[in-house]
Scaffold this motif. Structure first.
Motif, PDB file in Angstrom:
ATOM      1  N   ARG A   1      14.634  35.542  76.359  1.00 25.11           N
ATOM      2  CA  ARG A   1      15.932  34.669  75.978  1.00 25.11           C
ATOM      3  C   ARG A   1      16.781  35.652  74.798  1.00 25.11           C
ATOM      4  NH1 ARG A   1      16.715  30.031  71.542  1.00 25.11           N
ATOM      5  NH2 ARG A   1      18.447  28.770  72.928  1.00 25.11           N
ATOM      6  N   LEU A   2      17.803  36.256  75.212  1.00 24.23           N
ATOM      7  CA  LEU A   2      18.598  37.141  74.499  1.00 24.23           C
ATOM      8  C   LEU A   2      19.297  36.401  73.489  1.00 24.23           C
ATOM      9  CD1 LEU A   2      19.644  39.806  76.964  1.00 24.23           C
ATOM     10  CD2 LEU A   2      17.603  39.805  75.680  1.00 24.23           C
ATOM     11  N   SER A   3      19.710  37.046  72.427  1.00 24.36           N
ATOM     12  CA  SER A   3      20.614  36.238  71.541  1.00 24.36           C
ATOM     13  C   SER A   3      21.810  37.439  71.158  1.00 24.36           C
ATOM     14  CB  SER A   3      19.784  35.922  70.352  1.00 24.36           C
ATOM     15  OG  SER A   3      20.757  35.343  69.456  1.00 24.36           O
ATOM     16  N   CYS A   4      22.949  36.880  70.789  1.00 31.50           N
ATOM     17  CA  CYS A   4      24.107  37.719  70.297  1.00 31.50           C
ATOM     18  C   CYS A   4      24.741  36.874  69.253  1.00 31.50           C
ATOM     19  CB  CYS A   4      25.069  37.985  71.638  1.00 31.50           C
ATOM     20  SG  CYS A   4      26.704  38.858  70.808  1.00 31.50           S
ATOM     21  N   THR A   5      24.522  37.547  67.964  1.00 30.89           N
ATOM     22  CA  THR A   5      25.155  36.957  66.822  1.00 30.89           C
ATOM     23  C   THR A   5      26.312  37.766  66.392  1.00 30.89           C
ATOM     24  OG1 THR A   5      23.738  38.120  65.365  1.00 30.89           O
ATOM     25  CG2 THR A   5      23.077  36.069  66.274  1.00 30.89           C
ATOM     26  N   ASP A   6      27.245  36.998  65.833  1.00 36.85           N
ATOM     27  CA  ASP A   6      28.395  37.589  65.165  1.00 36.85           C
ATOM     28  C   ASP A   6      28.311  37.423  63.840  1.00 36.85           C
ATOM     29  OD1 ASP A   6      31.910  36.557  65.235  1.00 36.85           O
ATOM     30  OD2 ASP A   6      30.876  38.284  64.439  1.00 36.85           O
ATOM     31  N   SER A   7      27.968  38.381  62.911  1.00 34.98           N
ATOM     32  CA  SER A   7      27.650  38.355  61.444  1.00 34.98           C
ATOM     33  C   SER A   7      29.020  37.704  60.642  1.00 34.98           C
ATOM     34  CB  SER A   7      27.398  39.706  60.950  1.00 34.98           C
ATOM     35  OG  SER A   7      28.418  40.729  61.213  1.00 34.98           O
ATOM     36  N   ARG A   8      30.091  38.221  61.230  1.00 35.57           N
ATOM     37  CA  ARG A   8      31.497  37.612  60.568  1.00 35.57           C
ATOM     38  C   ARG A   8      31.869  36.287  61.103  1.00 35.57           C
ATOM     39  NH1 ARG A   8      35.029  43.495  59.587  1.00 35.57           N
ATOM     40  NH2 ARG A   8      32.852  44.669  58.674  1.00 35.57           N
ATOM     41  N   ARG A   9      31.172  35.799  62.154  1.00 35.69           N
ATOM     42  CA  ARG A   9      31.602  34.375  62.512  1.00 35.69           C
ATOM     43  C   ARG A   9      32.858  34.363  62.992  1.00 35.69           C
ATOM     44  NH1 ARG A   9      28.352  30.178  58.641  1.00 35.69           N
ATOM     45  NH2 ARG A   9      26.246  31.162  58.928  1.00 35.69           N
ATOM     46  N   THR A  10      33.241  35.470  63.548  1.00 37.84           N
ATOM     47  CA  THR A  10      34.572  35.243  64.089  1.00 37.84           C
ATOM     48  C   THR A  10      34.724  35.484  65.720  1.00 37.84           C
ATOM     49  OG1 THR A  10      34.854  37.933  64.122  1.00 37.84           O
ATOM     50  CG2 THR A  10      35.854  36.567  62.325  1.00 37.84           C
TER      51      THR A  10
ATOM     52  N   GLY B   1      28.267  44.924  71.075  1.00 43.14           N
ATOM     53  CA  GLY B   1      27.172  44.979  70.364  1.00 43.14           C
ATOM     54  C   GLY B   1      26.533  46.191  70.665  1.00 43.14           C
ATOM     55  N   GLN B   2      25.438  46.781  70.107  1.00 44.35           N
ATOM     56  CA  GLN B   2      24.447  47.897  70.209  1.00 44.35           C
ATOM     57  C   GLN B   2      23.855  47.874  71.410  1.00 44.35           C
ATOM     58  OE1 GLN B   2      23.769  45.447  68.398  1.00 44.35           O
ATOM     59  NE2 GLN B   2      21.450  45.641  68.301  1.00 44.35           N
ATOM     60  N   GLY B   3      23.511  46.593  72.050  1.00 42.86           N
ATOM     61  CA  GLY B   3      22.672  46.619  73.223  1.00 42.86           C
ATOM     62  C   GLY B   3      21.524  46.303  72.898  1.00 42.86           C
ATOM     63  N   THR B   4      20.480  45.743  73.647  1.00 45.71           N
ATOM     64  CA  THR B   4      19.166  45.494  73.518  1.00 45.71           C
ATOM     65  C   THR B   4      18.282  45.891  74.946  1.00 45.71           C
ATOM     66  OG1 THR B   4      17.435  43.929  72.855  1.00 45.71           O
ATOM     67  CG2 THR B   4      19.168  42.924  74.067  1.00 45.71           C
ATOM     68  N   LEU B   5      17.245  46.445  74.924  1.00 44.46           N
ATOM     69  CA  LEU B   5      16.635  47.055  76.033  1.00 44.46           C
ATOM     70  C   LEU B   5      15.732  45.802  76.732  1.00 44.46           C
ATOM     71  CD1 LEU B   5      16.001  49.211  78.247  1.00 44.46           C
ATOM     72  CD2 LEU B   5      14.196  49.795  76.574  1.00 44.46           C
ATOM     73  N   VAL B   6      16.038  45.491  78.070  1.00 41.52           N
ATOM     74  CA  VAL B   6      14.882  44.640  78.695  1.00 41.52           C
ATOM     75  C   VAL B   6      14.333  45.466  79.720  1.00 41.52           C
ATOM     76  CG1 VAL B   6      14.862  42.647  80.395  1.00 41.52           C
ATOM     77  CG2 VAL B   6      16.471  42.700  78.038  1.00 41.52           C
TER      78      VAL B   6
ATOM     79  N   CYS C   1      26.274  42.623  74.557  1.00 36.91           N
ATOM     80  CA  CYS C   1      27.094  41.404  74.373  1.00 36.91           C
ATOM     81  C   CYS C   1      28.557  41.864  73.940  1.00 36.91           C
ATOM     82  CB  CYS C   1      26.377  40.172  73.423  1.00 36.91           C
ATOM     83  SG  CYS C   1      26.505  40.746  71.720  1.00 36.91           S
ATOM     84  N   ALA C   2      29.354  41.127  74.190  1.00 39.98           N
ATOM     85  CA  ALA C   2      30.628  41.594  73.948  1.00 39.98           C
ATOM     86  C   ALA C   2      31.660  40.467  73.692  1.00 39.98           C
ATOM     87  CB  ALA C   2      31.364  42.377  74.989  1.00 39.98           C
ATOM     88  N   SER C   3      32.554  40.383  72.865  1.00 41.76           N
ATOM     89  CA  SER C   3      33.618  39.348  72.395  1.00 41.76           C
ATOM     90  C   SER C   3      35.038  39.836  73.039  1.00 41.76           C
ATOM     91  CB  SER C   3      33.882  39.472  70.968  1.00 41.76           C
ATOM     92  OG  SER C   3      34.719  38.302  70.613  1.00 41.76           O
ATOM     93  N   SER C   4      35.327  38.651  73.913  1.00 40.97           N
ATOM     94  CA  SER C   4      36.628  38.836  74.431  1.00 40.97           C
ATOM     95  C   SER C   4      38.047  38.707  73.655  1.00 40.97           C
ATOM     96  CB  SER C   4      36.742  37.898  75.533  1.00 40.97           C
ATOM     97  OG  SER C   4      37.934  37.620  76.537  1.00 40.97           O
ATOM     98  N   ILE C   5      38.964  39.166  74.302  1.00 39.77           N
ATOM     99  CA  ILE C   5      40.295  38.823  73.347  1.00 39.77           C
ATOM    100  C   ILE C   5      40.639  37.551  73.857  1.00 39.77           C
ATOM    101  CG2 ILE C   5      40.755  41.189  73.348  1.00 39.77           C
ATOM    102  CD1 ILE C   5      42.708  41.200  75.572  1.00 39.77           C
ATOM    103  N   TYR C   6      40.323  37.002  74.886  1.00 38.74           N
ATOM    104  CA  TYR C   6      40.533  35.603  75.382  1.00 38.74           C
ATOM    105  C   TYR C   6      39.546  34.742  75.005  1.00 38.74           C
ATOM    106  CZ  TYR C   6      43.585  38.414  78.307  1.00 38.74           C
ATOM    107  OH  TYR C   6      44.473  39.651  78.599  1.00 38.74           O
TER     108      TYR C   6
END
Length: 123
Positions: A18-27, A114-119, A95-100
């Motif tokens: 289970r991967l996780s993507c977090t946004d430290s600035r909650r935007t 994000g910086q990426g995580t190796l699987v 992970c990436a945040s869309s403009i939409y």
């Protein structure tokens, strides 16, 4: 926006991660979030995406039925649950945040990465 992907590691064929993507600035709570991966020697490819409210998801054919993407109620974390892993799932996942607000498969619609995580999936 500062995205951080985590949860990668070593898994056996048929196993789960289970991967996780977090946004430290909650935007990115109002934005669609996508996951992409890049295996050694290959181009980056789309994996899965989820809309800003989580009501719409989109998967690549290669992971459909095995991966499930979700996000928490606050919209600040996005989780791809990866099941029935295969060796070809081995890659760095981003992970990436869309403009939409929607869930798209085109890398061009994603502004922040994000910086990426190796699987690594071993047989």
């Amino acid at each position: 926006v500062q995205l951080q992907a985590s949860g990668g590691g070593l898994a056996q064929v048929g196993g789960s991660l289970r991967l996780s993507c977090t946004d430290s600035r909650r935007t990115f709570s109002n934005n669609g979030v996508g996951w992409f991966r890049q295996a050694p020697g290959k181009e980056r490819e789309f994996v899965a995406a989820i809309s800003w409210r989580g009501g719409t998801t989109h998967y690549s054919d290669s992971v459909k039925g095995r991966f499930t993407i979700s996000r928490d109620s606050a919209g600040s974390r996005v989780y791809p649950e990866m099941n029935k892993l295969k060796p070809e799932d081995t890659a760095v996942y981003y992970c990436a945040s869309s403009i939409y607000s929607t869930a798209g498969s085109t890398a061009g619609q994603y502004r922040y990465w994000g910086q990426g995580t190796l699987v690594t999936v071993s047989s």
